[in-house]
Design a protein around this motif. Structure first.
Motif, PDB file in Angstrom:
ATOM      1  N   VAL A  65      -4.043  -1.691   4.953  1.00  0.00           N
ATOM      2  CA  VAL A  65      -3.375  -2.692   4.007  1.00  0.00           C
ATOM      3  C   VAL A  65      -2.459  -3.352   4.669  1.00  0.00           C
ATOM      4  N   VAL A 110      -3.723   3.477  -3.750  1.00  0.00           N
ATOM      5  CA  VAL A 110      -2.836   2.521  -4.208  1.00  0.00           C
ATOM      6  C   VAL A 110      -2.890   1.033  -3.688  1.00  0.00           C
ATOM      7  N   GLY A 111      -4.287   0.858  -3.414  1.00  0.00           N
ATOM      8  CA  GLY A 111      -4.567  -0.568  -3.179  1.00  0.00           C
ATOM      9  C   GLY A 111      -5.529  -0.714  -2.006  1.00  0.00           C
ATOM     10  N   LEU A 152      -9.657  -3.519  -1.748  1.00  0.00           N
ATOM     11  CA  LEU A 152      -9.342  -4.376  -0.302  1.00  0.00           C
ATOM     12  C   LEU A 152     -11.174  -4.088   0.336  1.00  0.00           C
ATOM     13  N   HIS A 167       0.334  -1.169  -7.635  1.00  0.00           N
ATOM     14  CA  HIS A 167      -0.560  -0.604  -6.593  1.00  0.00           C
ATOM     15  C   HIS A 167      -1.639  -1.515  -6.396  1.00  0.00           C
ATOM     16  N   LYS A 168      -1.285  -2.468  -5.531  1.00  0.00           N
ATOM     17  CA  LYS A 168      -2.356  -3.633  -4.986  1.00  0.00           C
ATOM     18  C   LYS A 168      -1.887  -4.218  -3.694  1.00  0.00           C
ATOM     19  N   ALA A 169      -2.974  -4.227  -2.831  1.00  0.00           N
ATOM     20  CA  ALA A 169      -2.471  -5.002  -1.594  1.00  0.00           C
ATOM     21  C   ALA A 169      -1.970  -6.429  -1.931  1.00  0.00           C
ATOM     22  N   ARG A 185       3.778  -9.515  -0.426  1.00  0.00           N
ATOM     23  CA  ARG A 185       4.564  -8.258  -0.933  1.00  0.00           C
ATOM     24  C   ARG A 185       6.128  -8.307  -0.553  1.00  0.00           C
TER      25      ARG A 185
END
Lengths: 589, 589
Positions: free
Chosen positions: A336, A448-449, A453, B131-133, B137
């Motif tokens: 990520v 957590v992501g 993807l 919780h996400k790419a 960020r």
């Protein structure tokens, strides 16, 4: 039989040393988990013969008494559970007792305090001052300055802790409350750097309710998931608040046990100093050194190659082809991070992994550690004891049921992941993430992501293909395929903690102790025989005065208490006959 | 009438705006203390006419509803007390109601949270991460670094707090939780220095249970009495943990209110910066500047002369004759410190003082703030609300009874002190230490050692003699006596906080606000008229957007919540009609 009746009968049998009568009160499938109180060990006795053997060995010196039920009974199906307390010759004990049909199914006994050395707190907290004019007054600041200047120089610590992360800091705080002179050596420059130095996007995967340190819970407005640098700052503040003696920028270079004390050579920011503690605790992480990347052709590879432990940010790799070897937590997080930095990312999955969505795990897997639990009066201390009351042998079954539920709940999610070629599993016996963590400390990811993807094809996955060699331009897989890569990040995990001992003490000592962690479940990476507890963790090892402390924040919090009590007892000269101490794994020491 | 019936009748009367019916539910001697909920002020209405007047003014905009009794009744003699909750147009409220013979004797109403702006905590705490790419960020560290770099430069704080001691830090923590951009400026180099810089032997005179800061209570092993440097370290850690924006080594030099914002000139370690906050909070201590020593002959004095605020250690004064002017807390502590350093010490007592032995005060005066209270489920938050529910007008009577008990208990102690010439009193109306603290913030000492030295003649006392002048060799008293002294420490106290405003804003503003602290009890140092609350503290003053926050740790903890709620409401544009806002004390602004 009510819990009160059971306990009274049990107590009477123990008092007259009638072991058969005591054991007759247990079901055929029964478990007695003891945290120091009887065994001066962390040990689960499984079945009546094991319980009888333990009692034969420990009853004379333990002389338990004052068994009391201290709570109303909780019932769950055919199980009735109560909190209990008791006394031994040396300890105030607490525990939990679960009966089924009037017989004991599980019993937890734990030392709460050492008699005559009760930890000061609440009513017995220190005064902070004697209210009296005193021409020889030493103020708090002066006393602290003296202590700081002398420890490790004029004054030797009783305990030396190698590693100042959450494990070392939690244990240091416990030992300080018990008045055990302790020094922590930590290679990083600042307390908390073990978190700060990790990769940029790291955030704790466990929730706040599970992560409290001893004595000072996170405040009610603390975020659910703590960002790594915030955790670093918390640890730094915590170490200051609890007046821990930490030498930062200090490497432990060698240690020899000789004439009842250790000789430990440390390098403190360039100065070599010899320390002479009575006990040496390795708190260098739940893991040992990084598992080295030993691939044919590594010398020919023209790109950047590093282990995940050295990875900090994807920024230099923008636009580059990156191959990430591995499919556990670090591999996912690194993928990520690289993707966020604009790299072209391929995950090379060697073994299947268990993945659980964070949201689902929070909803289903943390019932003891949640805002709802707090509202029900389950403090973190109670939650820890409730969790500890389930023997590892039964925990696997509970987890299997949990993962059945999780798989049904997130069936779509798992189908999408599998469709993209990600090799999923839930452990050899379908017991899921936590059992993998306990058995092998590898092969799992709390999503957590990364998984979204992967499901979206943004992170490519090649699974089931072993890495055969590095080539100048990338990686050759065992099936002959070539993967072009300018960057290879090896998320290949860590060796066992005893390998840290090999580097500092000796190969012989590391071998005598044997691997740390794992339950002896017999699955790949966790060979038998069955241990029933985590190997070598938080309890006496085969090497005198050498201890391991570590684990995630929750394990560090809970078990630090028992490590500290064991060390305190030894310092005070209390007899600590260890039942079931492991023999050296190999000859040598 | 039960509390439930009373509250239902009261609620119905308010709903139909029948103020006579509502007021008829109160006793003739009745008190309604309101913390923001009705008045957007901190105000006690005493008697039915005052309550009726307040309701006339506030009922239309407040529209209270959902009055609920939330606890079982507690009875004490003829008094029945319950916890209550209610709603207003803008607030979730809580309170306490005490009935006598079915009529209300005291009512406390307090805003707990602002509707739509509830403080995140527990179940609503921040997640800490999405919780996400995310290719955009911003990590916690990056966000925090940006905020730190911009505040006071590109980004103006909504609130500027002058003073980074316990008051500024507690308020800063509250405001941060509420999302109010805040900057604290503090002249010392490190957070906590306001404690560290005090005299060597200083230890808090109040016990730990009374001293908690918001959100993060001291741990159970924290000492009862906190040494000053340990307190400094706690504040420093606290400020870090709660991510406060503090500019250390920064002096606030001037401030002008203009066009709905302040222009504040600060000097940050040599750099002059103009800040433009919407609100300016003085949190420079419960006191203002030191009360200057203005004695005839001061220029002729050949020894060392200093105010207690500059006193750090007696070490330089070993063997010297030292005169300490004053007989309150600082004077006693300085005398002990000098004695411990080996000085020859004389206390020149100008006015009588109340002295209470620490042990006795702990036993009799801190029933709400003690380990026993904690064991009874009285958390510090509950204790604060219980304490707040007693109007100041009734508190004096409770304290008088308490001091009667204390004087009997320690009769011998008091006799010994008096025999040595120490002029004791218990306040003009015998109400003791806490009332002196509230009325004049002077004239009291919690004995932590000095009194025994006085009783033993180790510290000499000359009482009842005013200081007429300094001479080259010491002090001349009003009765003509000469006191030889090479060192004079003037423990002459502090001016009111509004004098700090005079130095930074203007003489006019300071005069318009008038003195801070004191209840208007009519005794010397606290002139009437009766206020019923502490003057100008924690609530709107006669000068727009200028606030005072301070007091000991307990007052800073409790009232910081209400200061923060008032500021948050203004930032969010919630209507905050202030009932009973003070008019400027003098013309001028």
């Amino acid at each position: 039989m009510t819990p009160q009746d059971w306990l009274a009968t049990f107590a009477a049998a123990l008092t007259r040393a009638d072991i058969p009568a005591a054991v007759a009160l247990f079901k055929p499938d029964c478990y007695w988990r003891d945290l120091l109180a009887f065994t001066w060990n962390i040990k689960t006795m499984e079945g009546k013969p094991a319980i009888a053997a333990m009692l034969h060995a420990t009853l004379p010196t333990t002389a338990p008494s004052d068994w009391t039920v201290t709570s109303p009974a909780e019932t769950d199906g055919d199980a009735t559970t109560v909190w209990i307390s008791f006394q031994t010759t040396t300890a105030h004990g607490t525990g939990r007792l679960t009966l089924k049909n009037g017989l004991c199914h599980t019993l937890l006994t734990a030392t709460e305090d050492l008699k005559g050395h009760e930890e000061p707190r609440g009513q017995t907290r220190p005064q902070g001052i004697v209210h009296k004019a005193d021409r020889n007054r030493q103020t708090w600041r002066e006393a602290r300055a003296t202590e700081t200047a002398r420890i490790g120089r004029e004054d030797q610590p009783y305990v030396l802790i190698v590693g100042g992360g959450q494990g070392g800091i939690a244990l240091g705080a416990r030992l300080r409350q018990l008045g055990v002179p302790t020094l922590i050596v930590e290679q990083n420059a600042r307390a908390g750097d073990s978190w700060r130095n990790r990769y940029r996007s790291l955030v704790l995967h466990d929730p706040v309710w599970y992560d409290h340190l001893p004595y000072l819970p996170f405040p009610p407005n603390w975020p659910v998931f703590t960002p790594k640098d915030k955790m670093g700052d918390w640890l730094e503040a915590y170490a200051r608040i609890f007046e821990l003696n930490i030498w930062q920028s200090t490497r432990c270079e060698s240690a020899q046990y000789d004439a009842e004390e250790w000789q430990v050579e440390v390098n403190r920011a360039g100065e070599r100093i010899t320390l002479r503690p009575q006990h040496l605790v390795f708190a260098t992480g739940a893991y040992g050194p990084p598992r080295a990347i030993d691939l044919p052709g590594a010398g020919d590879f023209e790109g950047t190659l590093m282990h995940s432990s050295a990875y900090q940010t994807g920024a230099p790799f923008k636009g580059k082809r990156c191959a990430v070897i591995g499919s556990a937590s670090s591999a996912h997080d690194v993928c990520v991070d690289l993707w966020e930095a604009g790299a072209d990312v391929t995950m090379l999955q060697r073994n299947p992994a268990v993945v659980v969505r964070s949201e689902t795990l929070m909803a289903f897997g943390f019932d003891l550690y949640s805002e709802e639990a707090v509202a029900r009066g389950i403090t973190v201390e109670r939650a820890d004891m409730i969790a500890a009351a389930t023997p590892f042998a039964l925990f696997a079954g509970q987890q299997k049921a949990l993962y059945q539920k999780i798989r049904e709940h997130d069936a779509d999610f798992y189908a999408r992941l599998a469709a993209l070629g990600f090799a999923l599993d839930f452990g050899e016996d379908e017991t899921g993430l936590m059992m993998k963590a306990l058995r092998t400390a590898s092969g799992y990811y709390i999503d957590v992501g990364a998984s979204e993807l992967i499901a979206a094809g943004e992170i490519k996955v090649i699974s089931g293909a072993d890495v055969a060699a590095l080539t100048p331009g990338g990686i050759r897989l065992a099936d002959g395929r070539e993967v072009q890569a300018e960057v290879v990040i090896a998320c290949t995990g860590y060796q066992s903690m005893n390998e840290t001992v090999a580097g500092i003490v000796s190969r012989d000592a590391a071998d005598a102790v044997g691997p740390c962690w794992g339950l002896g479940s017999g699955i790949r990476g966790d060979p038998g025989p069955w241990q029933g507890e985590l190997r070598n963790m938080w309890k006496p090892t085969a090497v005198e005065a050498l201890w391991f402390h570590g684990g995630n924040l929750a394990l560090s919090r809970f078990y630090s208490r028992f490590v500290a009590l064991q060390l305190k007892a030894r310092m005070e000269g209390i007899a600590t006959p260890v039942y079931g101490r492991p023999a050296p794994v190999q000859r040598g020491l």
